[in-house]
Scaffold this motif. Structure first.
Motif, mmCIF file in Angstrom:
data_model
loop_
_atom_site.group_PDB
_atom_site.id
_atom_site.type_symbol
_atom_site.label_atom_id
_atom_site.label_comp_id
_atom_site.label_asym_id
_atom_site.label_seq_id
_atom_site.Cartn_x
_atom_site.Cartn_y
_atom_site.Cartn_z
ATOM 1 N N PHE A 1 0.859 -1.199 0.074
ATOM 2 C CA PHE A 1 -0.040 -0.047 0.034
ATOM 3 C C PHE A 1 0.973 1.390 0.165
ATOM 4 N N ARG A 2 0.456 2.295 -0.794
ATOM 5 C CA ARG A 2 1.018 3.427 -0.810
ATOM 6 C C ARG A 2 0.859 4.214 0.529
ATOM 7 N N GLU A 3 1.855 5.149 0.885
ATOM 8 C CA GLU A 3 1.471 6.121 1.893
ATOM 9 C C GLU A 3 0.082 6.815 2.201
ATOM 10 N N ARG A 4 -0.487 6.746 3.275
ATOM 11 C CA ARG A 4 -1.781 7.377 3.350
ATOM 12 C C ARG A 4 -1.732 8.515 4.464
ATOM 13 N N ARG A 5 -2.575 9.447 4.095
ATOM 14 C CA ARG A 5 -2.644 10.705 4.753
ATOM 15 C C ARG A 5 -4.183 11.035 5.042
ATOM 16 N N MET B 1 -8.862 11.411 3.082
ATOM 17 C CA MET B 1 -7.736 10.452 2.858
ATOM 18 C C MET B 1 -7.363 10.727 1.504
ATOM 19 N N SER B 2 -5.958 10.504 1.408
ATOM 20 C CA SER B 2 -5.166 10.520 0.345
ATOM 21 C C SER B 2 -4.151 9.678 0.332
ATOM 22 N N ASP B 3 -3.833 8.859 -0.999
ATOM 23 C CA ASP B 3 -2.660 8.119 -1.085
ATOM 24 C C ASP B 3 -1.860 8.376 -2.311
ATOM 25 N N ASN C 1 -5.390 8.712 -4.865
ATOM 26 C CA ASN C 1 -6.734 8.315 -4.958
ATOM 27 C C ASN C 1 -7.223 9.602 -3.602
ATOM 28 N N THR C 2 -8.200 10.149 -3.700
ATOM 29 C CA THR C 2 -8.803 10.827 -2.434
ATOM 30 C C THR C 2 -10.127 10.582 -2.164
#
Length: 196
Positions: A133-137, A160-162, A165-166
């Protein structure tokens, strides 16, 4: 006549005790007057009993490795309502086989057993890339973190953003140990396709 004389005789016998009884009554009244009144809730002062600047606290797991690190610019405690407040708290959450998640906010309140952390105002969480999984914020204005269970939740709007994707939603349940995220309602997503 005889009854009157007996009554007067008995009164004369008790007459020396009258000043003593009056003295006892006066002492009791005076004792009531000097007793402090109990404080009502509204009269208690709301002053901190301790303030700590630049605090960093580490909680270890059963193997002696860091499980959580809580850092804050300032922490203060109010004894009247037993609350501990935090200014610019930053929480690092460690779990086996994954890089630590970072959570920060402008303010926070610790529960009275330090197992619950309530974060407010500009709450941001970063879960580093792991397990494909990519970093998620994440961003919200309120987050309840249960440190013992390794979970976090909010009933407020969250974004949430990766990277590509938002997502936006109202409400979030996050389990750091299981690495799961549950968005509760009004979920909207946008996806940016891969460019060649």
């Amino acid at each position: 006549m005889m009854d009157k004389r007996r009554l007067v005789s008995r009164l004369r016998a008790w007459l020396p005790l009258l000043p003593l009884v009056l003295l006892l009554l006066a002492s009791y009244w005076l004792s009531l007057q000097v007793q402090p009144l109990p404080q009502t809730r509204s009269e208690q002062r709301h002053d901190p009993d301790f303030i700590i600047d630049h605090l960093s606290s580490t909680t270890l797991n059963e193997h002696g490795q860091p499980r959580f690190i809580l850092a804050t610019e300032r922490m203060w405690h109010y004894p009247d309502d037993d609350t501990t407040h935090l200014q610019i708290p930053q929480l690092s959450s460690y779990s086996a086989g994954a890089p630590p998640s970072q959570t920060s906010a402008q303010t926070g309140v610790l529960g009275n057993r330090n197992e619950d952390l309530y974060l407010y105002d500009d709450v941001q969480m970063v879960r580093p890339a792991a397990d494909g999984f990519r970093e998620r914020r994440f961003h919200t204005d309120y987050l309840h973190v249960s440190t013992e269970q390794g979970q976090a939740e909010t009933d407020r709007p969250v974004w949430m953003s990766d990277g590509r994707n938002t997502l936006s939603a109202v409400g979030l349940e996050l389990d750091n140990e299981k690495r799961t995220i549950k968005l509760l309602s009004k979920v909207r997503a946008s996806h940016e396709p891969l460019r060649k």
